[in-house]
Write an enzyme that holds these catalytic residues in place. Sequence first.
Site, mmCIF file in Angstrom:
data_model
loop_
_atom_site.group_PDB
_atom_site.id
_atom_site.type_symbol
_atom_site.label_atom_id
_atom_site.label_comp_id
_atom_site.label_asym_id
_atom_site.label_seq_id
_atom_site.Cartn_x
_atom_site.Cartn_y
_atom_site.Cartn_z
ATOM 1 N N CYS A 134 13.746 10.613 7.059
ATOM 2 C CA CYS A 134 13.516 10.008 8.856
ATOM 3 C C CYS A 134 15.075 10.183 9.001
ATOM 4 C CB CYS A 134 12.978 8.521 9.213
ATOM 5 S SG CYS A 134 13.404 7.148 7.839
ATOM 6 N N GLU A 155 10.151 15.523 15.135
ATOM 7 C CA GLU A 155 10.417 15.693 14.610
ATOM 8 C C GLU A 155 9.680 16.792 13.512
ATOM 9 O OE1 GLU A 155 9.066 12.062 12.012
ATOM 10 O OE2 GLU A 155 11.005 11.933 11.852
ATOM 11 N N GLU A 175 10.039 1.685 10.771
ATOM 12 C CA GLU A 175 10.445 1.946 10.720
ATOM 13 C C GLU A 175 9.233 3.624 10.581
ATOM 14 O OE1 GLU A 175 13.790 1.483 10.263
ATOM 15 O OE2 GLU A 175 13.614 -0.277 9.669
ATOM 16 N N LYS A 195 1.081 -1.320 0.035
ATOM 17 C CA LYS A 195 0.253 -0.044 -0.187
ATOM 18 C C LYS A 195 0.672 1.328 -0.169
ATOM 19 C CE LYS A 195 -1.733 2.972 2.443
ATOM 20 N NZ LYS A 195 -2.374 4.066 1.958
HETATM 21 O O1 TXE Z 1 2.424 9.384 8.012
HETATM 22 P P1 TXE Z 1 1.621 8.016 8.590
HETATM 23 P P2 TXE Z 1 2.104 10.204 6.784
HETATM 24 C C1 TXE Z 1 6.106 11.187 10.088
HETATM 25 C C2 TXE Z 1 6.655 12.864 9.676
HETATM 26 C C3 TXE Z 1 5.198 12.833 8.997
HETATM 27 C C4 TXE Z 1 4.043 12.762 9.655
HETATM 28 C C5 TXE Z 1 2.783 11.849 8.771
HETATM 29 O O2 TXE Z 1 6.487 13.091 10.665
HETATM 30 O O3 TXE Z 1 5.025 14.673 9.004
HETATM 31 O O4 TXE Z 1 4.608 11.056 9.970
HETATM 32 O O5 TXE Z 1 3.152 11.539 8.045
HETATM 33 C C6 TXE Z 1 -1.097 4.438 6.039
HETATM 34 N N1 TXE Z 1 -3.306 2.034 9.663
HETATM 35 N N2 TXE Z 1 6.348 10.486 9.168
HETATM 36 O O6 TXE Z 1 -0.010 11.091 7.577
HETATM 37 O O7 TXE Z 1 -0.021 8.672 8.472
HETATM 38 C C7 TXE Z 1 -0.373 5.850 5.129
HETATM 39 O O8 TXE Z 1 -1.509 5.574 4.074
HETATM 40 C C8 TXE Z 1 -2.366 1.372 8.571
HETATM 41 C C9 TXE Z 1 8.100 10.162 9.949
HETATM 42 O O9 TXE Z 1 2.043 10.339 5.539
HETATM 43 O O10 TXE Z 1 2.264 6.961 8.823
HETATM 44 C C10 TXE Z 1 0.457 5.980 4.647
HETATM 45 O O11 TXE Z 1 0.757 4.893 3.891
HETATM 46 N N3 TXE Z 1 -1.784 2.163 7.449
HETATM 47 C C11 TXE Z 1 8.053 9.180 8.363
HETATM 48 C C12 TXE Z 1 1.717 4.873 5.512
HETATM 49 O O12 TXE Z 1 0.639 4.374 6.757
HETATM 50 C C13 TXE Z 1 -1.884 3.985 7.904
HETATM 51 C C14 TXE Z 1 7.749 8.520 7.160
HETATM 52 C C15 TXE Z 1 1.953 6.176 6.605
HETATM 53 O O13 TXE Z 1 1.180 7.268 6.972
HETATM 54 C C16 TXE Z 1 -2.691 4.254 8.902
HETATM 55 C C17 TXE Z 1 6.405 9.629 6.993
HETATM 56 C C18 TXE Z 1 -3.941 3.128 9.670
HETATM 57 N N4 TXE Z 1 -4.783 3.577 11.005
HETATM 58 C C19 TXE Z 1 5.674 10.419 8.180
HETATM 59 N N5 TXE Z 1 -3.095 5.476 8.823
HETATM 60 C C20 TXE Z 1 9.239 8.791 8.422
HETATM 61 N N6 TXE Z 1 10.321 9.128 10.159
HETATM 62 O O14 TXE Z 1 10.339 8.166 7.171
HETATM 63 C C21 TXE Z 1 -1.995 5.787 8.210
HETATM 64 N N7 TXE Z 1 -1.519 4.524 7.579
#
Ligand code: TXE
Length: 454
Positions: free
Chosen positions: A264, A355, A230, A155
Amino acid sequence: MSAVFTVINPATALPIREIPRASVDDTDAAISRAVVAQRSWAALPPVARADALRSFARVVEAHVEELAQLEVLNSGHPIGSARWEASHVAQVLNFYAGAPERLSGQQIPVAGGLDVTFHEPYGVVGIIVPWNFPMTIASWGFAPALAAGNAVVLKPAELTPLTALRLGELALHAGLPEGLFEVVTGSGSVVGQRFVSHPDVRKVVFTGSTSVGTDVAAGCARELKPVTLELGGKSANIVFADADLEKAAASAPGAVFDNAGQDCCARSRILVERSAYDRFLELLEPAVQSWRVGDPADEGTEMGPLISASHRSSVEGFLDGANVAFRGSAPSGDGFWFAPTVVLADRGDRLAREEVFGPVVAVLPFDDEADAIQLANDTIYGLAGSIWTENLGRAVRVSRGVKSGVLSVNSHSSVRYWTPFGGMKASGLGRELGPDAAEHFTETKNVFFATDAS
Ligand code: TXE
Protein backbone atom coordinates in the site's frame (compact mmCIF):
# COMPACT_ATOMS: atom_id res chain seq x y z
CA MET A 1 -19.80 -23.94 -1.18
CA SER A 2 -16.90 -26.26 -0.36
CA ALA A 3 -15.88 -26.48 3.31
CA VAL A 4 -12.23 -26.02 2.35
CA PHE A 5 -10.14 -23.91 0.03
CA THR A 6 -6.79 -24.67 -1.53
CA VAL A 7 -3.76 -22.51 -0.84
CA ILE A 8 -1.39 -22.08 -3.83
CA ASN A 9 2.35 -21.39 -4.00
CA PRO A 10 2.55 -18.29 -6.25
CA ALA A 11 6.11 -19.10 -7.38
CA THR A 12 5.10 -22.49 -8.83
CA ALA A 13 1.29 -22.26 -9.18
CA LEU A 14 1.13 -25.61 -7.33
CA PRO A 15 -1.27 -26.35 -4.46
CA ILE A 16 0.19 -26.38 -0.93
CA ARG A 17 -2.58 -27.27 1.48
CA GLU A 18 -6.35 -27.26 2.03
CA ILE A 19 -7.67 -24.90 4.69
CA PRO A 20 -11.07 -24.90 6.40
CA ARG A 21 -13.59 -22.37 5.11
CA ALA A 22 -15.41 -21.22 8.25
CA SER A 23 -19.19 -20.78 8.20
CA VAL A 24 -21.17 -18.13 10.06
CA ASP A 25 -21.74 -20.69 12.85
CA ASP A 26 -18.02 -21.44 13.10
CA THR A 27 -17.33 -17.71 13.26
CA ASP A 28 -19.95 -17.19 15.97
CA ALA A 29 -18.44 -20.04 17.98
CA ALA A 30 -14.97 -18.42 17.79
CA ILE A 31 -16.42 -15.08 18.86
CA SER A 32 -18.19 -16.75 21.83
CA ARG A 33 -14.91 -18.34 22.96
CA ALA A 34 -13.24 -14.94 22.65
CA VAL A 35 -15.94 -13.27 24.77
CA VAL A 36 -15.30 -15.72 27.62
CA ALA A 37 -11.50 -15.53 27.37
CA GLN A 38 -11.53 -11.72 27.29
CA ARG A 39 -13.24 -11.42 30.70
CA SER A 40 -10.44 -13.27 32.50
CA TRP A 41 -7.73 -11.63 30.40
CA ALA A 42 -8.91 -8.10 31.22
CA ALA A 43 -9.14 -9.03 34.92
CA LEU A 44 -5.46 -10.07 35.09
CA PRO A 45 -2.98 -7.67 36.69
CA PRO A 46 -1.31 -5.53 33.99
CA VAL A 47 2.06 -7.17 34.69
CA ALA A 48 0.59 -10.61 33.96
CA ARG A 49 -0.69 -9.47 30.55
CA ALA A 50 2.69 -7.85 29.86
CA ASP A 51 4.50 -11.08 30.77
CA ALA A 52 2.19 -13.17 28.56
CA LEU A 53 2.84 -10.90 25.57
CA ARG A 54 6.60 -10.97 26.18
CA SER A 55 6.42 -14.74 26.25
CA PHE A 56 4.46 -14.71 22.96
CA ALA A 57 7.16 -12.44 21.49
CA ARG A 58 9.92 -14.84 22.59
CA VAL A 59 8.12 -17.83 21.05
CA VAL A 60 7.67 -15.95 17.76
CA GLU A 61 11.35 -14.96 17.85
CA ALA A 62 12.27 -18.64 18.27
CA HIS A 63 10.16 -19.49 15.20
CA VAL A 64 11.29 -16.70 12.85
CA GLU A 65 12.85 -19.11 10.37
CA GLU A 66 9.79 -21.38 10.27
CA LEU A 67 7.38 -18.42 9.85
CA ALA A 68 9.62 -16.92 7.17
CA GLN A 69 9.75 -20.18 5.21
CA LEU A 70 5.94 -20.41 5.39
CA GLU A 71 5.66 -16.89 3.95
CA VAL A 72 8.08 -17.76 1.14
CA LEU A 73 5.90 -20.76 0.30
CA ASN A 74 2.50 -19.12 0.62
CA SER A 75 3.15 -15.51 -0.45
CA GLY A 76 6.28 -15.71 -2.61
CA HIS A 77 8.08 -13.15 -0.46
CA PRO A 78 11.88 -13.24 -0.81
CA ILE A 79 13.38 -15.09 2.16
CA GLY A 80 15.26 -11.99 3.39
CA SER A 81 12.03 -9.97 3.50
CA ALA A 82 10.09 -12.83 5.08
CA ARG A 83 12.65 -13.10 7.90
CA TRP A 84 12.34 -9.36 8.49
CA GLU A 85 8.54 -9.70 8.62
CA ALA A 86 8.60 -12.56 11.15
CA SER A 87 11.09 -10.70 13.38
CA HIS A 88 8.94 -7.59 13.07
CA VAL A 89 5.98 -9.52 14.56
CA ALA A 90 8.12 -10.42 17.61
CA GLN A 91 9.24 -6.79 17.94
CA VAL A 92 5.67 -5.46 17.70
CA LEU A 93 4.60 -7.90 20.43
CA ASN A 94 7.54 -6.84 22.60
CA PHE A 95 6.80 -3.17 22.11
CA TYR A 96 3.11 -3.48 23.05
CA ALA A 97 3.99 -5.80 25.97
CA GLY A 98 5.02 -2.49 27.57
CA ALA A 99 1.52 -1.06 27.15
CA PRO A 100 -0.57 -2.79 29.86
CA GLU A 101 1.41 -1.05 32.60
CA ARG A 102 1.40 2.28 30.78
CA LEU A 103 -2.31 2.67 29.95
CA SER A 104 -2.64 5.37 32.58
CA GLY A 105 -5.84 7.35 32.91
CA GLN A 106 -6.10 10.89 34.19
CA GLN A 107 -7.01 12.51 37.45
CA ILE A 108 -9.02 15.65 36.72
CA PRO A 109 -9.51 18.39 39.32
CA VAL A 110 -13.19 18.73 40.34
CA ALA A 111 -15.06 20.16 43.33
CA GLY A 112 -16.47 17.80 45.98
CA GLY A 113 -14.67 14.65 44.95
CA LEU A 114 -12.22 12.83 42.81
CA ASP A 115 -12.53 12.40 39.04
CA VAL A 116 -10.53 9.73 37.26
CA THR A 117 -10.55 8.15 33.83
CA PHE A 118 -9.98 4.51 32.90
CA HIS A 119 -9.01 3.02 29.53
CA GLU A 120 -11.49 0.15 29.24
CA PRO A 121 -10.94 -2.52 26.57
CA TYR A 122 -13.67 -2.84 23.91
CA GLY A 123 -14.06 -6.59 24.49
CA VAL A 124 -13.59 -8.59 21.30
CA VAL A 125 -11.80 -6.93 18.36
CA GLY A 126 -12.17 -8.28 14.80
CA ILE A 127 -9.11 -7.95 12.57
CA ILE A 128 -9.43 -8.47 8.79
CA VAL A 129 -6.10 -8.88 7.00
CA PRO A 130 -5.16 -8.76 3.28
CA TRP A 131 -2.75 -11.04 1.43
CA ASN A 132 0.12 -8.63 0.80
CA PHE A 133 1.78 -8.66 4.25
CA PRO A 134 -0.06 -11.41 6.10
CA MET A 135 1.99 -11.52 9.31
CA THR A 136 3.01 -7.94 9.86
CA ILE A 137 -0.38 -6.36 9.23
CA ALA A 138 -2.04 -8.92 11.52
CA SER A 139 0.40 -8.06 14.33
CA TRP A 140 -0.26 -4.32 14.02
CA GLY A 141 -3.81 -5.13 15.09
CA PHE A 142 -3.53 -8.07 17.48
CA ALA A 143 -0.52 -6.93 19.57
CA PRO A 144 -1.91 -3.58 20.78
CA ALA A 145 -5.48 -4.97 20.96
CA LEU A 146 -4.40 -7.80 23.29
CA ALA A 147 -2.19 -5.43 25.30
CA ALA A 148 -5.20 -3.20 25.98
CA GLY A 149 -7.14 -6.14 27.45
CA ASN A 150 -9.16 -7.24 24.42
CA ALA A 151 -9.59 -10.68 22.85
CA VAL A 152 -8.95 -10.92 19.10
CA VAL A 153 -10.66 -12.76 16.26
CA LEU A 154 -8.39 -12.62 13.22
CA LYS A 155 -9.38 -13.35 9.63
CA PRO A 156 -6.43 -13.80 7.26
CA ALA A 157 -6.92 -13.40 3.50
CA GLU A 158 -8.11 -16.56 1.71
CA LEU A 159 -4.90 -16.60 -0.36
CA THR A 160 -2.42 -16.36 2.54
CA PRO A 161 -3.64 -17.96 5.78
CA LEU A 162 -0.60 -20.08 6.71
CA THR A 163 1.42 -17.71 8.91
CA ALA A 164 -1.70 -16.47 10.73
CA LEU A 165 -2.70 -20.04 11.56
CA ARG A 166 0.81 -20.74 12.85
CA LEU A 167 0.80 -17.54 14.95
CA GLY A 168 -2.48 -18.74 16.53
CA GLU A 169 -0.76 -21.99 17.53
CA LEU A 170 2.32 -20.17 18.81
CA ALA A 171 0.12 -17.94 21.00
CA LEU A 172 -1.21 -21.05 22.76
CA HIS A 173 2.28 -22.50 22.95
CA ALA A 174 3.41 -19.27 24.66
CA GLY A 175 0.68 -19.68 27.29
CA LEU A 176 -1.98 -17.24 26.06
CA PRO A 177 -5.38 -18.49 27.24
CA GLU A 178 -7.54 -20.60 24.89
CA GLY A 179 -10.01 -18.44 22.98
CA LEU A 180 -8.12 -15.16 23.48
CA PHE A 181 -6.58 -15.11 20.00
CA GLU A 182 -8.79 -16.96 17.51
CA VAL A 183 -7.74 -17.29 13.87
CA VAL A 184 -10.78 -17.89 11.65
CA THR A 185 -10.06 -18.80 8.02
CA GLY A 186 -12.70 -18.21 5.38
CA SER A 187 -14.13 -15.74 2.93
CA GLY A 188 -14.52 -12.04 3.47
CA SER A 189 -18.21 -12.08 2.68
CA VAL A 190 -18.87 -14.67 5.42
CA VAL A 191 -16.26 -14.38 8.18
CA GLY A 192 -15.29 -10.75 7.60
CA GLN A 193 -18.93 -9.66 7.34
CA ARG A 194 -19.77 -11.54 10.53
CA PHE A 195 -17.10 -9.55 12.38
CA VAL A 196 -18.88 -6.44 11.14
CA SER A 197 -22.39 -7.57 12.06
CA HIS A 198 -21.83 -9.58 15.26
CA PRO A 199 -22.86 -7.53 18.31
CA ASP A 200 -20.04 -8.95 20.48
CA VAL A 201 -17.28 -7.74 18.14
CA ARG A 202 -16.95 -4.18 19.41
CA LYS A 203 -14.24 -2.85 17.08
CA VAL A 204 -13.07 -3.80 13.58
CA VAL A 205 -9.63 -3.25 12.06
CA PHE A 206 -9.65 -3.67 8.28
CA THR A 207 -6.74 -3.57 5.83
CA GLY A 208 -7.47 -4.11 2.15
CA SER A 209 -9.02 -2.43 -0.85
CA THR A 210 -10.74 0.93 -0.61
CA SER A 211 -14.00 -0.47 -2.05
CA VAL A 212 -14.35 -3.30 0.50
CA GLY A 213 -13.11 -1.00 3.28
CA THR A 214 -15.87 1.47 2.46
CA ASP A 215 -18.48 -1.32 2.76
CA VAL A 216 -16.95 -2.52 6.04
CA ALA A 217 -17.12 1.04 7.41
CA ALA A 218 -20.76 1.36 6.32
CA GLY A 219 -21.60 -1.94 8.05
CA CYS A 220 -19.79 -0.83 11.21
CA ALA A 221 -21.68 2.48 11.13
CA ARG A 222 -24.98 0.58 11.24
CA GLU A 223 -23.74 -1.17 14.41
CA LEU A 224 -22.15 2.03 15.81
CA LYS A 225 -18.90 0.10 15.87
CA PRO A 226 -15.54 1.90 15.64
CA VAL A 227 -13.40 0.90 12.68
CA THR A 228 -9.80 1.46 11.63
CA LEU A 229 -9.16 1.32 7.88
CA GLU A 230 -5.83 0.89 6.10
CA LEU A 231 -6.62 1.04 2.37
CA GLY A 232 -4.98 1.64 -0.98
CA GLY A 233 -2.33 4.09 -2.08
CA LYS A 234 -0.79 5.83 -5.09
CA SER A 235 2.17 7.35 -3.34
CA ALA A 236 4.49 9.87 -4.95
CA ASN A 237 8.27 9.75 -4.91
CA ILE A 238 9.08 13.42 -5.59
CA VAL A 239 12.57 14.10 -6.92
CA PHE A 240 13.75 17.72 -7.12
CA ALA A 241 16.65 18.71 -9.39
CA ASP A 242 18.71 19.73 -6.35
CA ALA A 243 18.54 16.19 -4.89
CA ASP A 244 21.28 13.59 -4.80
CA LEU A 245 20.00 12.10 -8.07
CA GLU A 246 22.27 9.03 -7.92
CA LYS A 247 20.91 8.08 -4.52
CA ALA A 248 17.30 8.89 -5.47
CA ALA A 249 17.49 6.75 -8.63
CA ALA A 250 19.32 3.86 -6.94
CA SER A 251 16.69 3.63 -4.20
CA ALA A 252 13.60 4.17 -6.40
CA PRO A 253 13.20 0.50 -7.54
CA GLY A 254 13.11 -0.77 -3.94
CA ALA A 255 10.51 1.86 -3.05
CA VAL A 256 8.04 0.53 -5.61
CA PHE A 257 9.07 -3.02 -6.55
CA ASP A 258 9.53 -4.34 -3.01
CA ASN A 259 6.99 -7.17 -2.49
CA ALA A 260 6.41 -6.99 -6.27
CA GLY A 261 4.67 -3.64 -5.81
CA GLN A 262 1.96 -5.28 -3.71
CA ASP A 263 2.45 -2.71 -1.00
CA CYS A 264 0.00 0.00 0.00
CA CYS A 265 3.01 2.33 0.53
CA ALA A 266 4.59 1.58 -2.89
CA ARG A 267 5.98 4.79 -4.43
CA SER A 268 4.21 3.96 -7.68
CA ARG A 269 4.51 7.47 -9.13
CA ILE A 270 7.93 9.05 -9.56
CA LEU A 271 7.55 12.80 -10.04
CA VAL A 272 10.76 14.38 -11.35
CA GLU A 273 11.56 18.07 -11.77
CA ARG A 274 11.66 18.70 -15.52
CA SER A 275 15.29 19.91 -15.60
CA ALA A 276 16.46 16.59 -14.02
CA TYR A 277 14.00 14.30 -15.83
CA ASP A 278 16.31 12.90 -18.56
CA ARG A 279 19.27 12.45 -16.23
CA PHE A 280 17.09 10.71 -13.64
CA LEU A 281 15.73 8.22 -16.21
CA GLU A 282 19.30 7.50 -17.38
CA LEU A 283 20.22 6.63 -13.78
CA LEU A 284 17.00 4.70 -13.11
CA GLU A 285 17.33 2.31 -16.05
CA PRO A 286 20.37 0.32 -14.78
CA ALA A 287 18.91 0.28 -11.25
CA VAL A 288 15.70 -1.33 -12.57
CA GLN A 289 17.57 -3.76 -14.79
CA SER A 290 19.70 -4.99 -11.93
CA TRP A 291 16.68 -5.52 -9.63
CA ARG A 292 16.83 -9.28 -8.92
CA VAL A 293 13.54 -11.08 -9.61
CA GLY A 294 13.43 -14.82 -9.06
CA ASP A 295 13.00 -17.78 -6.74
CA PRO A 296 11.88 -16.32 -3.40
CA ALA A 297 13.77 -19.04 -1.52
CA ASP A 298 17.06 -17.79 -3.00
CA GLU A 299 18.96 -15.54 -0.55
CA GLY A 300 19.86 -13.03 -3.26
CA THR A 301 16.33 -12.47 -4.57
CA GLU A 302 14.85 -9.00 -4.21
CA MET A 303 11.41 -9.67 -5.72
CA GLY A 304 9.25 -12.78 -6.07
CA PRO A 305 6.09 -13.44 -8.09
CA LEU A 306 2.69 -11.74 -7.90
CA ILE A 307 0.20 -13.39 -5.58
CA SER A 308 -2.16 -15.06 -8.09
CA ALA A 309 -2.96 -15.58 -11.75
CA SER A 310 -5.97 -13.27 -11.60
CA HIS A 311 -3.96 -10.53 -9.91
CA ARG A 312 -1.30 -10.85 -12.63
CA SER A 313 -3.98 -10.34 -15.31
CA SER A 314 -5.21 -7.27 -13.49
CA VAL A 315 -1.65 -5.82 -13.35
CA GLU A 316 -1.09 -6.69 -17.05
CA GLY A 317 -4.28 -4.83 -17.95
CA PHE A 318 -2.67 -1.58 -16.79
CA LEU A 319 -0.06 -1.84 -19.56
CA ASP A 320 -2.66 -1.68 -22.38
CA GLY A 321 -1.64 1.34 -24.46
CA ALA A 322 1.00 2.40 -21.91
CA ASN A 323 4.24 4.11 -22.99
CA VAL A 324 6.76 1.63 -21.54
CA ALA A 325 10.22 3.21 -21.15
CA PHE A 326 12.09 0.08 -20.00
CA ARG A 327 11.63 -3.13 -18.03
CA GLY A 328 13.62 -5.40 -15.77
CA SER A 329 13.54 -9.16 -16.08
CA ALA A 330 11.52 -12.00 -14.54
CA PRO A 331 11.61 -15.79 -14.76
CA SER A 332 9.38 -17.45 -17.35
CA GLY A 333 7.43 -20.62 -16.73
CA ASP A 334 5.07 -21.51 -13.93
CA GLY A 335 4.39 -19.01 -11.20
CA PHE A 336 2.82 -15.58 -11.44
CA TRP A 337 5.88 -13.67 -12.67
CA PHE A 338 5.88 -10.09 -13.87
CA ALA A 339 8.92 -8.03 -14.84
CA PRO A 340 9.40 -4.62 -13.16
CA THR A 341 8.13 -2.00 -15.59
CA VAL A 342 8.74 1.75 -15.92
CA VAL A 343 6.11 3.74 -17.81
CA LEU A 344 6.22 7.36 -18.97
CA ALA A 345 2.79 8.67 -18.07
CA ASP A 346 0.73 11.78 -18.64
CA ARG A 347 -1.36 13.42 -15.95
CA GLY A 348 -4.82 11.91 -16.14
CA ASP A 349 -3.60 8.51 -17.38
CA ARG A 350 -5.02 5.54 -15.52
CA LEU A 351 -1.47 4.57 -14.54
CA ALA A 352 -0.91 7.98 -13.00
CA ARG A 353 -4.00 7.80 -10.80
CA GLU A 354 -5.09 4.22 -9.98
CA GLU A 355 -3.45 1.73 -7.64
CA VAL A 356 -1.85 -1.05 -9.73
CA PHE A 357 -0.60 -3.09 -6.76
CA GLY A 358 2.09 -4.60 -8.96
CA PRO A 359 5.65 -3.79 -10.16
CA VAL A 360 4.71 -0.94 -12.47
CA VAL A 361 5.84 2.62 -11.85
CA ALA A 362 4.68 5.77 -13.66
CA VAL A 363 7.21 8.58 -14.17
CA LEU A 364 5.92 12.13 -14.68
CA PRO A 365 7.74 15.49 -14.95
CA PHE A 366 6.79 18.58 -12.91
CA ASP A 367 7.70 22.26 -13.25
CA ASP A 368 8.25 23.70 -9.77
CA GLU A 369 7.54 23.17 -6.08
CA ALA A 370 3.88 24.20 -6.26
CA ASP A 371 3.33 21.96 -9.28
CA ALA A 372 4.99 19.01 -7.46
CA ILE A 373 2.65 19.36 -4.48
CA GLN A 374 -0.38 19.75 -6.74
CA LEU A 375 0.57 16.65 -8.75
CA ALA A 376 1.39 14.58 -5.65
CA ASN A 377 -2.06 15.42 -4.29
CA ASP A 378 -3.83 14.68 -7.59
CA THR A 379 -5.13 11.29 -6.44
CA ILE A 380 -7.93 10.03 -4.23
CA TYR A 381 -5.29 8.41 -1.99
CA GLY A 382 -3.00 9.83 0.69
CA LEU A 383 -0.98 7.10 2.34
CA ALA A 384 2.78 7.55 1.91
CA GLY A 385 5.37 9.45 -0.12
CA SER A 386 9.01 10.46 -0.41
CA ILE A 387 10.65 13.83 -1.04
CA TRP A 388 14.18 14.06 -2.43
CA THR A 389 15.84 17.46 -2.05
CA GLU A 390 18.95 18.99 -0.46
CA ASN A 391 16.98 22.16 0.40
CA LEU A 392 15.77 21.97 4.01
CA GLY A 393 13.11 24.67 3.70
CA ARG A 394 11.69 22.96 0.62
CA ALA A 395 11.67 19.59 2.40
CA VAL A 396 9.62 21.11 5.22
CA ARG A 397 7.23 22.98 2.89
CA VAL A 398 6.59 19.99 0.62
CA SER A 399 6.17 17.52 3.48
CA ARG A 400 3.55 19.84 4.99
CA GLY A 401 1.89 20.35 1.60
CA VAL A 402 1.48 16.72 0.54
CA LYS A 403 -1.71 15.21 1.96
CA SER A 404 -0.37 11.83 3.07
CA GLY A 405 -0.17 10.13 6.44
CA VAL A 406 3.42 8.84 6.20
CA LEU A 407 6.20 10.78 4.43
CA SER A 408 9.95 10.46 4.35
CA VAL A 409 12.60 12.91 3.19
CA ASN A 410 15.67 11.58 1.35
CA SER A 411 14.58 8.04 2.22
CA HIS A 412 11.65 5.71 1.55
CA SER A 413 10.93 4.51 5.05
CA SER A 414 7.25 4.02 5.95
CA VAL A 415 6.99 1.55 8.79
CA ARG A 416 8.62 1.68 12.20
CA TYR A 417 6.47 -0.02 14.80
CA TRP A 418 7.05 2.74 17.35
CA THR A 419 5.87 5.55 15.04
CA PRO A 420 2.29 6.07 13.80
CA PHE A 421 1.19 4.66 10.45
CA GLY A 422 -1.95 5.30 8.40
CA GLY A 423 -3.50 7.19 5.54
CA MET A 424 -5.47 10.33 4.69
CA LYS A 425 -8.32 10.64 2.15
CA ALA A 426 -9.27 7.29 0.52
CA SER A 427 -6.22 5.62 2.10
CA GLY A 428 -7.85 5.15 5.44
CA LEU A 429 -9.21 6.17 8.76
CA GLY A 430 -7.34 6.11 12.06
CA ARG A 431 -3.72 5.23 12.78
CA GLU A 432 -1.94 2.02 13.70
CA LEU A 433 1.41 1.44 15.45
CA GLY A 434 3.26 4.13 17.39
CA PRO A 435 3.03 5.04 21.05
CA ASP A 436 -0.77 5.46 21.11
CA ALA A 437 -1.98 2.30 19.36
CA ALA A 438 -2.96 0.37 22.51
CA GLU A 439 -5.11 3.31 23.62
CA HIS A 440 -6.98 3.12 20.29
CA PHE A 441 -8.26 -0.29 21.46
CA THR A 442 -9.89 1.22 24.54
CA GLU A 443 -12.84 3.41 25.43
CA THR A 444 -12.42 6.13 28.02
CA LYS A 445 -14.55 5.80 31.13
CA ASN A 446 -14.89 8.77 33.46
CA VAL A 447 -15.75 8.12 37.13
CA PHE A 448 -16.54 10.75 39.75
CA PHE A 449 -16.17 9.75 43.42
CA ALA A 450 -17.93 12.11 45.85
CA THR A 451 -15.74 12.83 48.86
CA ASP A 452 -18.04 15.16 50.79
CA ALA A 453 -18.69 13.71 54.25
CA SER A 454 -22.46 14.16 54.69
O1 TXE B 1 -8.63 -7.05 -1.17
P1 TXE B 1 -9.98 -7.12 -0.38
P2 TXE B 1 -8.09 -8.12 -2.22
C1 TXE B 1 -6.04 -3.60 -3.02
C2 TXE B 1 -5.18 -3.89 -4.20
C3 TXE B 1 -5.64 -5.24 -4.62
C4 TXE B 1 -7.12 -5.12 -4.35
C5 TXE B 1 -7.85 -6.39 -4.14
O2 TXE B 1 -5.37 -2.93 -5.19
O3 TXE B 1 -5.38 -5.54 -5.94
O4 TXE B 1 -7.19 -4.35 -3.19
O5 TXE B 1 -7.22 -7.18 -3.12
C6 TXE B 1 -11.67 -9.47 3.29
N1 TXE B 1 -16.44 -7.94 4.34
N2 TXE B 1 -5.41 -3.94 -1.78
O6 TXE B 1 -9.12 -8.73 -3.06
O7 TXE B 1 -11.01 -7.82 -1.20
C7 TXE B 1 -10.85 -10.42 2.44
O8 TXE B 1 -11.24 -11.75 2.67
C8 TXE B 1 -15.40 -8.11 5.18
C9 TXE B 1 -4.77 -2.87 -1.13
O9 TXE B 1 -7.30 -9.07 -1.43
O10 TXE B 1 -10.25 -5.75 0.13
C10 TXE B 1 -9.44 -10.11 2.94
O11 TXE B 1 -9.20 -10.78 4.18
N3 TXE B 1 -14.19 -8.51 4.76
C11 TXE B 1 -4.37 -3.15 0.26
C12 TXE B 1 -9.49 -8.59 3.18
O12 TXE B 1 -10.89 -8.29 3.35
C13 TXE B 1 -14.03 -8.73 3.44
C14 TXE B 1 -4.04 -4.55 0.62
C15 TXE B 1 -8.96 -7.75 2.01
O13 TXE B 1 -9.64 -8.11 0.83
C16 TXE B 1 -15.10 -8.57 2.53
C17 TXE B 1 -4.79 -5.54 -0.13
C18 TXE B 1 -16.34 -8.14 3.03
N4 TXE B 1 -17.39 -7.94 2.24
C19 TXE B 1 -5.43 -5.20 -1.28
N5 TXE B 1 -14.64 -8.86 1.28
C20 TXE B 1 -3.29 -2.24 0.67
N6 TXE B 1 -3.24 -1.07 0.04
O14 TXE B 1 -2.49 -2.57 1.55
C21 TXE B 1 -13.35 -9.21 1.41
N7 TXE B 1 -12.97 -9.14 2.71
